[in-house]
Design an enzyme around this catalytic site. Sequence first.
Site, PDB file in Angstrom:
ATOM      1  N   ASP A  86       0.842  -1.198   0.000  1.00  7.49           N
ATOM      2  CA  ASP A  86       0.000   0.000   0.000  1.00  7.49           C
ATOM      3  C   ASP A  86       0.878   1.249   0.000  1.00  7.49           C
ATOM      4  O   ASP A  86       0.998   1.955   0.991  1.00  7.49           O
ATOM      5  CB  ASP A  86      -0.917  -0.030   1.231  1.00  7.49           C
ATOM      6  N   ARG A 123      -9.052  13.038   4.612  1.00  6.69           N
ATOM      7  CA  ARG A 123      -8.234  12.306   5.577  1.00  6.69           C
ATOM      8  C   ARG A 123      -6.955  13.095   5.827  1.00  6.69           C
ATOM      9  O   ARG A 123      -6.325  13.589   4.902  1.00  6.69           O
ATOM     10  CB  ARG A 123      -7.899  10.914   5.021  1.00  6.69           C
TER      11      ARG A 123
END
Length: 305
Positions: free
Chosen positions: A62, A161
């Site tokens: 990721d 975020r």
Amino acid sequence: MLYSKTTPEQKRLRLREALASGTVQQFPGAFNPLSARLIQEKGFPGVYISGAVLANDLGLPDIGLTTLTEVAARAGQIARMTDLPAIVDADTGFGEPMNVARTVQELENAGLAGCHIEDQVNPKRCGHLDGKSVVDQDTALKRIRAAVDARRDADFLIMARTDIRAAEAGDAGLRAAADRAKALVDAGADAVFPEAMATLEEFAAIRAAVDVPILANMTEFGKSRLFTADELAGVGINLIIYPVTLLRIAMGAAERTLDTIRADGTQEAQVENMLTRSRLYELVDYEAYSRFDAGVFNFKVPGRH
């Protein structure tokens, strides 16, 4: 059968209503379309689609290696299999503000109910790892403004975020997270995702800073203890995600079964732990297809099901 008959617009309205309900919402992470259907069947109000899961499912870490095309396609496959609203992790928006704008429109086209866009630099890291870096506030705000300006459905949820809490140590990091959350909301964010909060008190500090819905990430092996829904509701959290939980449990079971086959020469000892044939057929709604073609489902499921 086939796909959900609930339209993306209806799902987006449902998400807005859920976040305004005053009840904390739990969104497990789907790692494939069938798991989204299972999430719905178990009575959860929505589905989360993790960028880490999408990357890991491709055998990638990721760190921002997936593309907008890959994320939009797979997220769309998952979203269309359920009547529930689905939120997807859009990482940093896949580029500069113009790329962020295109990202939002592609995710709208794919049938998502919302997405979150983060303030990390590229290449990004998993949110609960050390060594993260964030962009300056002006860049972060440009991403959110681009996302808000680009959406065509006003109900498509734009969540901001911020990873700045872990990028700065101690109380300074928490103050920076609260300040950035406020600025992101002022830029148009509908909700805030403060990543890597360590305590309930830290979540409470973000709650005190903004008046929009707040997401809590309850990922295993991360910075946060796995707080209960009641604990998080008590500090004003609106939405809880469990992003990688189902992928981890499924891959753990797969590994144990492969070990069994190697050791025993057969999978027999693991059969009792498997989803049965009849249950799998139930989840894919096999029998309903006979309404279109009686020749599709004209048999009895074999024994030991």
